[in-house]
Design a protein around this motif. Structure first.
Motif, short mmCIF file in Angstrom:
data_model
loop_
_atom_site.label_atom_id
_atom_site.label_comp_id
_atom_site.label_asym_id
_atom_site.label_seq_id
_atom_site.Cartn_x
_atom_site.Cartn_y
_atom_site.Cartn_z
N TYR A 28 21.37 31.51 73.91
CA TYR A 28 21.24 32.10 72.57
C TYR A 28 21.66 31.18 71.43
CZ TYR A 28 20.27 36.59 74.78
OH TYR A 28 19.69 37.61 75.49
N TYR A 29 22.70 30.35 71.62
CA TYR A 29 23.19 29.53 70.51
C TYR A 29 22.30 28.30 70.30
CZ TYR A 29 27.61 32.14 70.53
OH TYR A 29 28.56 33.12 70.46
N ASP A 30 22.00 28.02 69.04
CA ASP A 30 21.22 26.83 68.69
C ASP A 30 21.57 26.45 67.25
OD1 ASP A 30 19.38 24.87 68.08
OD2 ASP A 30 17.70 25.89 69.04
N SER A 31 22.33 25.38 67.08
CA SER A 31 22.80 25.01 65.74
C SER A 31 21.64 24.67 64.80
CB SER A 31 23.76 23.83 65.82
OG SER A 31 23.13 22.68 66.36
N SER A 32 20.48 24.30 65.35
CA SER A 32 19.34 23.97 64.50
C SER A 32 18.68 25.22 63.92
CB SER A 32 18.30 23.17 65.29
OG SER A 32 17.71 23.97 66.30
N LYS A 33 19.02 26.39 64.43
CA LYS A 33 18.43 27.64 63.95
C LYS A 33 19.40 28.44 63.07
CE LYS A 33 15.37 28.12 67.96
NZ LYS A 33 14.98 28.97 69.12
N ILE A 34 20.53 27.84 62.74
CA ILE A 34 21.54 28.54 61.94
C ILE A 34 21.31 28.27 60.46
CG2 ILE A 34 24.00 28.72 61.42
CD1 ILE A 34 24.58 27.96 64.31
N SER A 35 21.24 29.32 59.67
CA SER A 35 21.16 29.20 58.21
C SER A 35 22.57 29.17 57.65
CB SER A 35 20.39 30.37 57.61
OG SER A 35 19.03 30.32 57.99
N ILE A 36 22.81 28.28 56.69
CA ILE A 36 24.16 28.10 56.14
C ILE A 36 24.11 28.12 54.62
CG2 ILE A 36 26.17 26.59 55.99
CD1 ILE A 36 25.32 25.35 58.67
N ILE A 37 24.95 28.94 54.02
CA ILE A 37 25.14 28.96 52.57
C ILE A 37 26.58 28.58 52.30
CG2 ILE A 37 25.10 30.33 50.46
CD1 ILE A 37 22.37 29.99 51.57
N LYS A 38 26.76 27.61 51.42
CA LYS A 38 28.11 27.21 50.99
C LYS A 38 28.21 27.39 49.48
CE LYS A 38 27.29 23.35 53.02
NZ LYS A 38 27.35 21.94 53.44
N ALA A 39 29.21 28.15 49.07
CA ALA A 39 29.42 28.40 47.64
C ALA A 39 30.80 27.89 47.25
CB ALA A 39 29.29 29.89 47.33
N GLY A 40 30.85 27.06 46.21
CA GLY A 40 32.13 26.51 45.77
C GLY A 40 31.96 25.57 44.60
N ASP A 41 33.07 25.05 44.11
CA ASP A 41 33.06 24.12 42.98
C ASP A 41 32.94 22.69 43.52
OD1 ASP A 41 33.27 22.79 40.63
OD2 ASP A 41 35.16 23.68 39.99
N PHE A 42 31.76 22.36 44.03
CA PHE A 42 31.53 21.05 44.61
C PHE A 42 31.37 19.97 43.54
CE2 PHE A 42 29.60 24.26 47.47
CZ PHE A 42 30.53 24.19 48.50
N ALA A 43 30.91 20.36 42.37
CA ALA A 43 30.73 19.39 41.28
C ALA A 43 32.05 18.80 40.83
CB ALA A 43 30.02 20.05 40.10
N LYS A 44 33.10 19.60 40.89
CA LYS A 44 34.43 19.12 40.49
C LYS A 44 34.87 17.98 41.39
CE LYS A 44 39.09 20.83 39.50
NZ LYS A 44 39.96 22.03 39.52
N LYS A 45 34.59 18.11 42.69
CA LYS A 45 34.94 17.05 43.64
C LYS A 45 34.16 15.77 43.31
CE LYS A 45 34.52 15.85 48.55
NZ LYS A 45 33.42 14.91 48.49
N LYS A 46 32.86 15.91 43.03
CA LYS A 46 32.04 14.76 42.71
C LYS A 46 32.52 14.07 41.43
CE LYS A 46 27.86 16.59 44.93
NZ LYS A 46 26.47 17.08 44.71
N ALA A 47 32.91 14.89 40.44
CA ALA A 47 33.40 14.32 39.19
C ALA A 47 34.70 13.56 39.42
CB ALA A 47 33.63 15.44 38.17
N ALA A 48 35.57 14.10 40.28
CA ALA A 48 36.83 13.43 40.59
C ALA A 48 36.58 12.10 41.30
CB ALA A 48 37.72 14.33 41.43
N GLU A 49 35.59 12.11 42.22
CA GLU A 49 35.27 10.88 42.95
C GLU A 49 34.68 9.83 42.01
OE1 GLU A 49 32.63 12.31 45.91
OE2 GLU A 49 34.22 12.83 47.35
N ALA A 50 33.89 10.29 41.01
CA ALA A 50 33.28 9.37 40.06
C ALA A 50 34.32 8.65 39.22
CB ALA A 50 32.30 10.13 39.16
N LYS A 51 35.43 9.35 38.95
CA LYS A 51 36.51 8.75 38.16
C LYS A 51 37.23 7.66 38.95
CE LYS A 51 37.47 12.79 35.27
NZ LYS A 51 38.48 13.80 34.86
#
Length: 924
Positions: A901-924
């Protein structure tokens, strides 16, 4: 604010507080006999040279042959910031106690006077210091060095002296309490700092000061008053070679302590909104304080902030002075920033006469500070303030005594050279720098505002102390006897023996009687109605109708219903979805019949008042609005909508947030009443009662109240649909949210009746369903520390396979997204490729079966299970069937299910978060 001479509220011990000779003897610590290694030169800046002793003590020598005096100033790196719970005021209390003598210097105040010394001791947030200034000669200098070396480790910190000193410290504390402006400042700063100890006043909490155990105070002293935690400064006229040798002989022989001082790692979180403090006391003038978080003293923004404060508070050129004093809205203005080791405070104070408007002065104050850059300062204005502050520094540097004392503030910030370094930074401050820091720090979300309102007769709520519980409860045995109940075996077999199942009209009635603690009774009712065609466009109406049931009947208002439930000592809840209504009841044996009659009245005579519906709709809309920015709700809704196979008219449709709000607004009083009239009834119902009740009486009441309550329309089960879709991987930005949410689903074709279900259930339990002992938890939480909450769950229906799915979730910091993705996929793939071990399977089966036993032992869970099984057409044997299947499972069977039954290629994933803040910190 002047850089070298800070306007601070320090707790000082005045020279006039001379105390009598200590009558008590204490054993002195014997210095090491061995000659210590020579001091090591570290650095030299503008005439000040730093040395380090072998025991870790640092020494600053600042010779000035033009002076006829010398100053000995020892700074200990301990202030109120270092105090723990119950220790507030301890650093300051020690400042008093070290004047109580040592075995060698038994009367410190007398010695200080005998040597004609100007002396003091002060305590502040990051440090405590003691100094003596005296006529320069070898005798005085050797005496001062000997005094400070001896009281560093040999001070009498004695209970008898502590008891006497309480009143002195209390008097100092009370003197500060007389000043409303000072108290207001303390309230503002304590409100600014929710976690960092800068929010605690150096003087301390009265109870802590008065009740501190002597051994705890002594431990604090021995921990921080040590050579490796101190800096000795000698300034004035002295022979450097002789003095350094004397210092090494007196201080260098003190052993370096074995203890290691803990690091201070508390960081105050960014303030996320305005805060307000109101102080009401007897007083003669109104006052305002506005505090803002600012960087630490060494930070490059501090000198521009100093100039900014000057541009605001200088007299007569400062903007606050012009806007408040010259306009006669206030009588005084002031301000400053505390240059501290950790991020600190800039604070502004205004005094307002009673006959002037406090609100008007407050508005002017805030607009002047927070809209500073609307009128940018000119270069001459900045130069004026900068020159004034540099002048004060240069004049101060002309006095070796002032320099020697003020070095304590820079030592406390981390390095004495900051005195000169920050001066040089100040020289380079530009108008652009000032505007930049004004916009960066002086903003409403970073503000804590305090107002003092003079009150002739303050009305306060004095909270009494906790009573003596031993005395209060002596001999207490309780006021009533509660039925203890029977020892009931909640096994499926025993449940079936006790269970009575019968039909009452269209209701299947389950009754299980047993003696329970407090004669409690639990009942669950489920009523089903309608068809897929009849329920179109009525999904939300169904939910609102159920929620409106207890808002009023033909004979009772909402309040009267609640009062009656309280009188009957009962709890009743109503819930509804597309085609069903559920009722939960909790009561006792005596009142259960009356509660059933009240529930019957509510179900059959509900009136659905329009004003109550509007209130309910507003509550629902507000709850939905709160979901707009929440990562968890966003992720779940997004994935459920992606998988949703139903049309918008279908009662099972998953609406967006905007759709949900519009659909809620659209439901009218007429819609609710029509739904109730068209569908409600007991033609297809299930009632399960568990507990201490009269079964015959209960059946009679169910028959009487619900036997003839017919549903207007036929009922047919809503057949679930499934749609095919490609796996979705999506990131959703949720700005300003510290936590992100990971939500994943793999659709599965399975039902709870399928032969594979028990094995897949245990695979889920091992991979993520077993709380902290699952593979996901062990890897993602326990081992890698990525998530506080991570897990999985298998969902399956009874009648068909279309609703089967495996769900995964995790909460995590956005910066850990890639780590979480990798760990999640690896664990799913590992379960498929390698399977589970015999030990994992054995532990999982044992834990899962025990958890099911616990569930059946809860009467509310048992009643719900009986109702659900009755709807399926099953009895409690269906529970035992699953238990038996799980207990017989082999590792091979569970591994086969995971692989199937398990198949990681058939799993739908939604991630919600402040990912832009991390990118902005990395850019600095």
């Amino acid at each position: 604010m002047v850089t070298i001479k800070k306007t601070m509220l320090v707790c000082a011990l005045s020279a006039v507080c001379a105390m009598p000779v200590m009558a008590q003897k204490a054993a002195a610590k014997k210095p090491a006999v061995k000659t210590p290694p020579a001091p090591v030169k570290v650095t030299s800046v503008e005439g000040i040279t730093e040395y380090k002793l072998a025991n870790g003590m640092r020494v600053l020598l600042f010779p000035d042959q033009s002076k006829q005096t010398a100053t000995v100033n020892i700074t200990y790196l301990v202030g109120s910031k270092f105090e723990n719970y119950g220790e507030t005021g301890m650093a300051h209390l020690l400042e008093h106690m070290v004047f109580k003598g040592t075995p060698k210097h038994r009367n410190v105040p007398q010695e200080l006077n005998a040597h004609g010394a100007d002396f003091n001791g002060t305590t502040w947030l990051d440090r405590t210091n003691y100094y003596e200034t005296f006529t320069s000669n070898d005798e005085n200098l050797n005496w001062a060095l000997d005094l400070e070396a001896d009281r560093m480790v040999n001070s009498f910190i004695a209970k008898t002296e502590l008891d006497k000193e309480f009143s002195v410290v209390r008097n100092e504390m009370e003197s500060g309490e007389n000043s409303p402006q000072r108290v207001l400042n303390e309230r503002v700063i304590s409100t600014m700092f929710l976690w960092h100890n800068y929010g605690k006043s150096t003087i301390g909490n009265r109870a802590d000061v008065e009740k501190v155990p002597i051994d705890r105070l002594q431990a604090f002293y021995h921990k921080y008053y040590q050579p490796d935690n101190s800096v000795l400064t000698i300034a004035g006229k002295f022979d450097q070679t002789k003095t350094l040798a004397a210092i090494n002989q007196k201080f260098g022989t003190i052993p370096k302590p074995a203890r290691v001082l803990p690091a201070n790692y508390t960081v105050e979180p960014t303030q996320d909104g305005e805060r307000m403090v109101t102080l009401r006391r007897v007083g003669d003038i109104q006052a305002i304080s506005a505090g803002y978080h600012v960087p630490s003293g060494p930070h490059p923004d501090t000198q521009p902030l100093n100039v900014l404060v000057g541009l605001l508070t200088d007299q007569p050129s400062g903007r606050l002075y012009k806007n408040l004093i010259e306009s006669k809205k206030a009588t005084s203005v002031g301000g400053g920033d505390y240059e501290t080791a950790d991020p600190g405070v800039a604070i502004f104070d205004v005094d307002v006469p009673k006959d002037k408007s406090l609100d008007e002065a407050k508005e002017i104050l805030l607009n002047t500070i927070e809209k500073f850059s609307a009128e940018k300062p000119t270069a001459p204005e900045v130069e004026r303030i900068r020159n004034k502050q540099l002048k004060n520094i240069e004049l101060a540097l002309n006095s070796s005594q002032n320099v020697g004392l003020n070095l304590s503030e820079y030592i406390a910030q981390g390095d004495w050279r900051l005195l000169f370094y920050t001066r040089d930074q100040l020289k380079n401050v530009t108008p652009g720098d000032v505007v930049r820091v004004a916009d960066k720090y002086f903003k409403p979300s970073n503000r804590t505002l305090g107002v003092f309102i003079p009150t002739e007769k303050p009305d306060r709520a004095e909270i009494p102390a906790t009573p003596d519980l031993a005395a209060m409860l002596k001999g207490y045995t309780g006021s009533q006897t509660i039925a203890q109940g029977e020892a009931f075996d909640a096994s499926p077999a025993n449940i079936q023996k006790r269970l009575v199942t019968t039909k009452v009209g269209g209701i299947t009635l389950n009754m299980l009687t047993k003696q329970t603690r407090g004669e409690s009774v639990i009942a669950t009712m489920s009523f089903y109605f309608g068809t897929e065609a009849a329920l179109q466009n009525k999904g939300l109406t169904a939910s609102l109708t159920a929620a409106m049931l207890n808002k009023g009947t033909k004979s009772k208002t909402r309040q009267q219903i609640q009062d009656e439930l309280d009188r009957l000592k009962a709890r009743v809840g109503f819930g509804g979805s597309a085609n069903n209504l559920s009722v939960s009841i909790e009561a006792n044996k005596t009142n259960f019949p009356a509660v059933l009659k009240l529930v019957s009245e509510i179900l059959k005579e509900a009136t659905f008042p329009g004003e109550e519906l509007e209130k309910l709709k507003q509550q629902r809309i507000a709850a939905v609005e709160q979901q707009r920015s929440e990562p968890t709700n966003i992720a779940v809704n997004e994935l459920q909508r992606y998988m949703n196979p139903y049309a918008k008219t279908d009662p099972r449709y998953v609406p967006s947030i905007d759709e949900s709000i519009e659909m809620t607004k659209a439901v009218s009083e007429g819609d609710v009443k029509s739904y109730y009239k068209d569908f409600y009834g007991a033609s297809n119902g299930y009632v399960s009662i568990v507990g201490d009740f009269d079964a015959a009486q209960a059946k009679s009441l169910i028959t009487q109240e619900f036997g003839s309550w017919k549903s207007p329309q036929a009922f047919s089960r809503l057949i679930p649909k499934r749609k095919d879709f490609a796996p979705l991987i999506k990131n959703i930005e949720t700005p300003d949210k510290a936590n992100a949410f990971f939500f994943a689903i793999q659709p599965l074709q399975i039902s709870t009746k399928d032969a594979d279900y028990p094995a897949l259930l245990m695979a889920d339990y091992i991979i993520g369903g077993g709380a902290l002992n699952s593979r996901m938890a062990n890897r993602i939480r326990q081992k890698e520390g990525i998530s506080y909450g991570v897990g999985s769950g298998l969902s399956a229906g009874y009648f068909d396979q279309n609703t089967g799915m495996e769900q995964f979730y995790a909460i995590y910091a956005p910066e850990n997204a890639s780590r979480l993705d990798a760990a999640f996929k690896e664990e799913v793939d590992k379960a498929v490729k390698e399977g589970f071990t015999d030990q994992e399977v054995a532990e999982a089966k044992k834990g899962y079966l025990q958890s099911r036993s616990v569930s059946l032992a809860q009467d509310n869970a048992l009643a719900g299970t009986l109702n659900t099984y009755a709807y399926y057409g099953e009895n409690i044997a269906f529970w035992q069937k699953l238990d038996d299947a799980v207990s017989k499972l082999t590792t091979a069977q569970i591994n086969a299910a995971a692989k199937k039954y398990y198949d990681s290629s058939k799993i739908s994933i939604i991630k919600a978060g402040d990912f832009a803040k991390k990118k902005a910190a990395e850019a600095k």
